[in-house]
Design a protein around this motif. Structure first.
Motif, PDB file in Angstrom:
ATOM      1  N   LEU B  19      -0.649   3.259  14.054  1.00  0.00           N
ATOM      2  CA  LEU B  19       0.084   3.871  12.707  1.00  0.00           C
ATOM      3  C   LEU B  19       0.739   3.012  12.710  1.00  0.00           C
ATOM      4  O   LEU B  19       1.326   2.822  12.565  1.00  0.00           O
ATOM      5  CB  LEU B  19       0.560   5.228  13.056  1.00  0.00           C
ATOM      6  N   HIS B  20       0.451   2.562  11.062  1.00  0.00           N
ATOM      7  CA  HIS B  20       1.364   0.855  11.293  1.00  0.00           C
ATOM      8  C   HIS B  20       1.822   1.280   9.787  1.00  0.00           C
ATOM      9  O   HIS B  20       2.140   0.455   9.172  1.00  0.00           O
ATOM     10  CB  HIS B  20      -0.006  -0.229  10.781  1.00  0.00           C
ATOM     11  N   GLY B  21       2.417   2.462   9.648  1.00  0.00           N
ATOM     12  CA  GLY B  21       3.406   2.599   8.203  1.00  0.00           C
ATOM     13  C   GLY B  21       3.049   3.028   7.288  1.00  0.00           C
ATOM     14  O   GLY B  21       2.332   2.742   6.645  1.00  0.00           O
ATOM     15  N   VAL B  22       2.579   4.859   7.691  1.00  0.00           N
ATOM     16  CA  VAL B  22       2.373   6.191   6.147  1.00  0.00           C
ATOM     17  C   VAL B  22       2.920   6.471   6.283  1.00  0.00           C
ATOM     18  O   VAL B  22       4.396   7.005   5.856  1.00  0.00           O
ATOM     19  CB  VAL B  22       1.218   6.577   7.045  1.00  0.00           C
ATOM     20  N   VAL B  35      -8.103  12.055   5.687  1.00  0.00           N
ATOM     21  CA  VAL B  35      -9.848  12.028   5.840  1.00  0.00           C
ATOM     22  C   VAL B  35     -10.009  10.394   6.437  1.00  0.00           C
ATOM     23  O   VAL B  35      -9.276   9.615   6.070  1.00  0.00           O
ATOM     24  CB  VAL B  35     -10.704  11.637   4.703  1.00  0.00           C
ATOM     25  N   GLY B  36     -10.827   9.983   7.199  1.00  0.00           N
ATOM     26  CA  GLY B  36     -11.120   9.519   7.751  1.00  0.00           C
ATOM     27  C   GLY B  36     -12.103   9.066   9.274  1.00  0.00           C
ATOM     28  O   GLY B  36     -12.181  10.227   9.373  1.00  0.00           O
ATOM     29  N   ALA B  37     -12.769   8.079   9.418  1.00  0.00           N
ATOM     30  CA  ALA B  37     -13.304   7.873  10.110  1.00  0.00           C
ATOM     31  C   ALA B  37     -12.770   8.108  11.304  1.00  0.00           C
ATOM     32  O   ALA B  37     -10.896   8.003  12.011  1.00  0.00           O
ATOM     33  CB  ALA B  37     -14.057   6.507  10.903  1.00  0.00           C
ATOM     34  N   ASN B 208      -7.764   4.322   6.732  1.00  0.00           N
ATOM     35  CA  ASN B 208      -8.682   3.609   7.700  1.00  0.00           C
ATOM     36  C   ASN B 208      -7.541   2.770   8.599  1.00  0.00           C
ATOM     37  O   ASN B 208      -6.858   1.646   8.363  1.00  0.00           O
ATOM     38  CB  ASN B 208      -8.912   2.475   6.778  1.00  0.00           C
ATOM     39  N   ALA B 209      -7.883   2.879   9.852  1.00  0.00           N
ATOM     40  CA  ALA B 209      -7.226   1.752  11.218  1.00  0.00           C
ATOM     41  C   ALA B 209      -5.346   2.526  10.917  1.00  0.00           C
ATOM     42  O   ALA B 209      -5.006   0.788  10.847  1.00  0.00           O
ATOM     43  CB  ALA B 209      -8.139   0.049  11.062  1.00  0.00           C
ATOM     44  N   GLY B 210      -5.463   3.349  10.933  1.00  0.00           N
ATOM     45  CA  GLY B 210      -4.108   3.408  10.949  1.00  0.00           C
ATOM     46  C   GLY B 210      -3.535   3.492   9.518  1.00  0.00           C
ATOM     47  O   GLY B 210      -2.025   3.086  10.266  1.00  0.00           O
ATOM     48  N   ARG B 211      -3.696   2.916   8.785  1.00  0.00           N
ATOM     49  CA  ARG B 211      -2.904   2.798   7.291  1.00  0.00           C
ATOM     50  C   ARG B 211      -4.111   3.395   6.233  1.00  0.00           C
ATOM     51  O   ARG B 211      -4.581   4.708   6.486  1.00  0.00           O
ATOM     52  CB  ARG B 211      -3.359   1.193   6.468  1.00  0.00           C
ATOM     53  N   ALA B 212      -2.967   4.550   5.923  1.00  0.00           N
ATOM     54  CA  ALA B 212      -3.824   5.054   4.010  1.00  0.00           C
ATOM     55  C   ALA B 212      -4.384   4.388   3.264  1.00  0.00           C
ATOM     56  O   ALA B 212      -3.494   3.353   2.619  1.00  0.00           O
ATOM     57  CB  ALA B 212      -2.098   5.975   3.536  1.00  0.00           C
ATOM     58  N   ALA B 213      -5.396   3.790   3.380  1.00  0.00           N
ATOM     59  CA  ALA B 213      -6.267   3.116   2.711  1.00  0.00           C
ATOM     60  C   ALA B 213      -5.894   3.528   0.954  1.00  0.00           C
ATOM     61  O   ALA B 213      -5.695   2.573  -0.298  1.00  0.00           O
ATOM     62  CB  ALA B 213      -7.887   3.439   2.165  1.00  0.00           C
TER      63      ALA B 213
END
Ligand SMILES: Nc1ncnc2c1ncn2[C@@H]1O[C@H](COP(=O)(O)OP(=O)(O)O)[C@@H](O)[C@H]1O
Ligand SMILES: [Mg+2]
Lengths: 293, 357
Positions: B19-22, B35-37, B208-213
């Motif tokens: 996780l990169h900072g949510v 939701v996410g892959a 998406n990949a540890g971020r909230a897109a």
């Protein structure tokens, strides 16, 4: 999962089974048959005359107060060995199941005692607890606690219990660890979220889920303590001092091999055999019924 | 019932940054769907909220209170797992009563709460059964019951429907939504299924990949996806993404494939002529019609009332269209792009470009 192979004719299947049957026959059924046969006979000390005495050997055995004492001692011994071996193995398995650094090394080391021969295990304990040359034995005496298992029957019993339990811990450990690892992690997490602290999780979730494993091991440990501890007792105390560590299996040896009372010794073996059969039957009955999932 | 705040949550497992900072603010009683892959960090985020994992940095606040250092037991949250995670040696009743017993509730109250929850979920007749005697759907109901009786501040769901068959999934989905509304408990629901996300959430967090897109309501996300990832993830079949360049003056895009000119209905975009763009068009917005895209249709999937066409543009870019009716055939055809339904993204960053931006 059953794979069935259909053989043409009966020769090949029997041939394939032959080595196993042969081994079982020679090393189990033959001596067992001999013991049963002998248990109905009485032989004089020089082996010159033999007479059929029916169940008299058995009656003599169960009427003999020293045999009953020995039976009581065996219960105490086996019970203590089982409790000690199961308890410490469970404790160690719970520790090993935690994600700690060096867990693999720790697990490997814990499995080693199982590979140690009984006589060597006994020597190991001797080196630790011998009153003159043993590390702890000397320390105890140095602290003013009189320690000599060669003279004190209770201390002798303690010694053989510890040495016997120690040898069995590895076996129990492997099964407990496997049992612990088969408990889904999410179930324990659910309990944690439900508010259960570690001790409560252990007693209300882990322990009940391990109980089939624990019961299986209890029977295995009892059978082990009854029969497989001969080597440890023989090397450490020779059943002494006096009769302080003479268990039933040790008595079979004393009466048969030392005193050459083959009829009585055989009758005692047959009684022990029946005991194992009973324990095994209970085990299969219970284990089949009591498995979760 | 409570609010939930996530502040710059980061998580690494050793050298793996997950996780990169949510950041997230959930209001009282809101249902948020994450939701996410698979593998994008949804479960990790949920488990951090539950206290099953510890965040590397950042902060979780429940009802305004920092959860720093608090055990799962002390957070007053309830969680429903994908594999149910019922206590296998306990009856359904004992499963549901477990958390209440620990809290020391009197027997009659436990009985009352369990009966009420079991009634809500239609599992009253199963209370004496063991989990192994239940079907998947029944097990998941019990797991939900176990969460409901606790009356927690927060419900956490980690893909609770993924192990169920399609029909049951739809049924339980509606039921979860009804229950959550009725009980008004703030909820986080994790799924990889975008239909589930669209139907369940008051708001979605598309990860998406540890971020909230993007964090927004389902319709906002569908109508104005924040980037090409969100655009492709939400909606079925996926949005078509076509490479294009900006025309001088910014009033239109020129498609790379075939050079078709697409004027922007909502106003010009900033940037020099030749700025790389990605044009998004949902399959259901394409229509049969002259003067549009030249498509070579390779596969037609008739769905009854409508059909899904899979084809390729002149340069090989795949294109999907969802058209009304069932009378379509393979081969060359033309599809019109209604200019008011176009989405414009930056060709390099993939970020949405609004009119004037
Ligand atoms: N305990 C762990 N140790 C190491 N890596 C982990 C651990 N838990 C999850 N991961 C990694 O973190 C990433 C995100 O996992 P997860 O949150 O389970 O994804 P999702 O639920 O979105 O499918 C994955 O790449 C996974 O391999
Ligand atoms: Mg997951």
């Amino acid at each position: 999962m059953q794979k069935k192979v259909i053989f043409k004719g009966a020769v090949l299947p029997y041939l394939l089974l032959a080595p196993q049957l042969l081994i079982t026959g020679i090393f189990f059924f033959w001596p067992a048959g001999q013991a049963i046969y002998q248990s109905f006979l009485r032989e004089d000390a020089f082996g010159l005359s033999v007479e059929f005495v029916g169940f008299e050997n058995f009656l003599d055995v169960v009427r003999d107060q020293t045999w009953l004492d020995s039976a009581g001692r065996t219960l105490l011994f086996s019970g203590s060995v089982a409790v000690l071996a199961l308890g410490s193995a469970l404790f160690l398995a719970v520790q090993a199941d935690k994600h700690i650094r060096g867990a693999d090394v720790y697990k490997t080391l814990l499995i080693w005692p199982y590979a140690v021969a009984p006589a060597i295990a006994a020597v190991l304990w001797l080196f630790m607890f011998h009153p003159n040359i043993g590390l702890f034995g000397r320390m105890l005496n140095g602290l003013g606690i009189p320690w000599d298992y060669r003279l004190n029957g209770n201390q002798a019993m303690l010694m053989v219990i510890m040495a016997s339990a120690w040898k069995q811990v590895s076996y129990n450990f492997i099964f407990f660890l496997a049992g612990l690892q088969s408990i889904p992690r999410a179930v324990l997490e659910a309990a944690a979220i439900d508010g259960a602290k570690p001790a409560r999780r252990f007693w209300t979730i882990i322990f009940p889920l391990l109980s089939p494993t624990a019961f299986f091991l209890l029977v295995v440990n009892l059978v082990y303590a009854f029969f497989d501890t001969f080597g440890v007792i023989h090397s450490l105390t020779h059943g002494g001092p006096g009769k302080a560590t003479e268990t039933l299996i040790y008595r079979v040896y004393t009466d048969g091999v030392i005193n050459l009372n083959l009829g009585s010794s055989s009758a005692q073996s047959v009684i022990l055999m029946l005991l194992v059969v009973a324990l095994t039957v209970i085990q299969f009955r219970y284990v089949e019924r009591k498995v979760h999932y | 019932m409570a609010t939930l705040t996530l502040r710059d949550i980061k998580k690494s497992f050793g050298a793996t940054h997950v996780l990169h900072g949510v950041d997230l603010d959930v209001t009282d009683g809101e249902m948020i769907v994450i939701v996410g892959a698979s593998g994008c960090g949804k479960s990790t985020l949920l488990r951090i909220v539950a206290g099953l994992e510890t965040e590397t940095s950042g902060e979780v606040l429940i009802a305004g209170q920092s959860m720093k250092g608090l055990e799962p037991a002390d957070r007053d949250v309830a969680m429903v797992f994908q594999n149910y995670a019922l206590y296998p040696h306990m009856s359904v009743f004992q499963n549901m009563a477990y958390g209440l017993k620990i809290r020391g509730l009197p027997k009659d109250q436990i009985q009352h709460r369990v009966d009420e929850a079991a009634g809500l979920l239609g599992i009253g007749h199963l209370l004496q059964r063991k989990p192994r005697e239940l079907s998947g759907g029944q097990r998941q109901r019990v797991a939900m019951g176990r969460a409901i009786v606790r009356e927690p501040k927060l419900f956490l769901f980690d893909e609770p429907l993924s192990n169920l068959d399609a029909k049951l999934r739809v049924e339980l989905r509606a039921e979860i939504r009804r229950l959550q509304r009725r009980l008004g408990v703030t909820s986080l629901f994790v799924t990889h299924d975008q239909v589930e996300a669209m139907t369940l959430g008051d708001r979605l967090v598309v990860m998406n990949a540890g971020r909230a897109a993007q964090i927004a309501t389902p319709m906002e996300i569908w109508e104005r996806p924040a980037d090409t990832y969100v655009a492709g993830f939400i909606g079925s079949p996926s949005m078509n993404l076509l490479h294009a360049t900006l025309e001088a003056g910014g009033a239109a895009a020129i498609l790379d494939a075939g050079g078709l000119r697409l004027p922007f209905a909502d106003g010009p975009r900033a940037g020099a002529a030749g700025r790389k763009l990605i044009i998004g068009i949902r399959p259901e917005h394409l229509r049969p019609g002259q003067g549009g895209l030249d498509v070579m249709v390779e596969l037609v999937e008739p769905l009854g009332g409508e059909s899904v066409l899979h084809g390729k543009l002149a340069d090989g870019t795949p294109l999907t269209a969802r058209l009304p009716g069932a009378r379509y055939e393979d081969g060359a055809t033309q599809l019109a792009l209604p200019t008011e339904s176009l989405h414009v993204f930056d060709g390099e960053t993939g970020k949405r470009i609004e009119a004037g931006g």
